[in-house]
Design a protein around this motif. Structure first.
Motif, PDB file in Angstrom:
ATOM      1  N   LEU A  85      30.656  27.729  46.825  1.00 12.89           N
ATOM      2  CA  LEU A  85      31.730  28.381  46.522  1.00 12.89           C
ATOM      3  C   LEU A  85      32.764  27.239  46.473  1.00 12.89           C
ATOM      4  CD1 LEU A  85      31.701  31.661  48.462  1.00 12.89           C
ATOM      5  CD2 LEU A  85      30.834  31.205  46.014  1.00 12.89           C
ATOM      6  N   GLY A  86      33.781  27.061  45.794  1.00 14.97           N
ATOM      7  CA  GLY A  86      34.673  26.058  45.821  1.00 14.97           C
ATOM      8  C   GLY A  86      35.624  26.641  46.382  1.00 14.97           C
ATOM      9  N   PRO A  87      36.983  25.662  46.786  1.00 15.39           N
ATOM     10  CA  PRO A  87      37.865  25.985  47.673  1.00 15.39           C
ATOM     11  C   PRO A  87      38.657  27.226  47.164  1.00 15.39           C
ATOM     12  CG  PRO A  87      38.360  24.156  46.291  1.00 15.39           C
ATOM     13  CD  PRO A  87      37.067  24.616  46.004  1.00 15.39           C
ATOM     14  N   VAL A  88      39.469  27.943  48.166  1.00 18.07           N
ATOM     15  CA  VAL A  88      40.305  29.059  47.786  1.00 18.07           C
ATOM     16  C   VAL A  88      41.596  28.437  46.712  1.00 18.07           C
ATOM     17  CG1 VAL A  88      42.152  30.519  48.630  1.00 18.07           C
ATOM     18  CG2 VAL A  88      39.973  30.110  50.122  1.00 18.07           C
ATOM     19  N   PRO A  89      41.697  28.894  45.584  1.00 23.36           N
ATOM     20  CA  PRO A  89      42.682  28.650  44.617  1.00 23.36           C
ATOM     21  C   PRO A  89      44.175  28.671  45.378  1.00 23.36           C
ATOM     22  CG  PRO A  89      41.150  30.384  43.741  1.00 23.36           C
ATOM     23  CD  PRO A  89      40.849  30.203  45.246  1.00 23.36           C
ATOM     24  N   ALA A  90      44.720  27.517  44.782  1.00 24.00           N
ATOM     25  CA  ALA A  90      46.089  27.512  45.120  1.00 24.00           C
ATOM     26  C   ALA A  90      46.887  28.854  45.279  1.00 24.00           C
ATOM     27  CB  ALA A  90      46.857  26.446  44.654  1.00 24.00           C
ATOM     28  N   ASN A  91      46.736  29.679  44.226  1.00 21.10           N
ATOM     29  CA  ASN A  91      47.608  30.898  44.137  1.00 21.10           C
ATOM     30  C   ASN A  91      46.510  32.104  44.802  1.00 21.10           C
ATOM     31  OD1 ASN A  91      45.410  31.031  42.247  1.00 21.10           O
ATOM     32  ND2 ASN A  91      46.619  31.966  40.620  1.00 21.10           N
ATOM     33  N   GLY A  92      45.729  31.523  45.739  1.00 28.81           N
ATOM     34  CA  GLY A  92      45.168  32.459  46.246  1.00 28.81           C
ATOM     35  C   GLY A  92      43.986  33.613  45.534  1.00 28.81           C
ATOM     36  N   GLY A  93      43.377  34.295  45.801  1.00 25.87           N
ATOM     37  CA  GLY A  93      42.262  34.864  45.402  1.00 25.87           C
ATOM     38  C   GLY A  93      40.900  34.417  45.474  1.00 25.87           C
ATOM     39  N   GLU A  94      39.914  34.814  44.980  1.00 26.85           N
ATOM     40  CA  GLU A  94      38.458  34.545  45.696  1.00 26.85           C
ATOM     41  C   GLU A  94      37.980  33.110  45.147  1.00 26.85           C
ATOM     42  OE1 GLU A  94      35.871  37.562  44.449  1.00 26.85           O
ATOM     43  OE2 GLU A  94      37.129  39.040  45.186  1.00 26.85           O
TER      44      GLU A  94
END
Length: 112
Positions: A85-94
């Motif tokens: 999985l990639g990093p947590v998006p800057a704006n949150g979410g999965e």
């Protein structure tokens, strides 16, 4: 990374030592990732015995509902399965799914 595997699965038993070595090598080179084992073992004793062979962490065996939900979320139909999985998006979410089929990469040794 998420590793779906089980003690009773012969291909898993062959791949797990290879994955443990790769994980140890990668962790020595970089510290910006983690690998979590999600067990499909049939009982706690099998989980415990198998987990002793691993150099990475695990979702506790008793978290069966969480493991089943994660398996369903990523469409896991067979084991062993290794995904990243990639990093947590800057704006949150999965976290985004980067690659759902890392086993071949690890087995080839071309992962640094």
């Amino acid at each position: 990374m998420l590793y779906f595997s089980a003690h009773w699965c012969p291909p898993c038993r062959s791949f797990t030592p290879v994955l443990s070595k790769a994980y140890t090598k990668l962790k020595a080179e970089r510290d910006d990732f983690e690998l979590v084992f999600l067990s499909s073992d049939r009982d706690q004793a099998s989980f415990d015995e198998y987990f002793e062979e691993m150099t990475f962490c695990a979702l506790p065996y008793e978290e069966r509902e969480a493991k089943n939900g994660i398996s369903k979320q990523f469409g896991i139909r067979g084991i062993p399965s290794l995904l990243i999985l990639g990093p947590v998006p800057a704006n949150g979410g999965e976290r985004p799914l980067i690659n759902k089929s890392l086993r071949g990469v690890i087995e080839s040794g071309d992962f640094s």
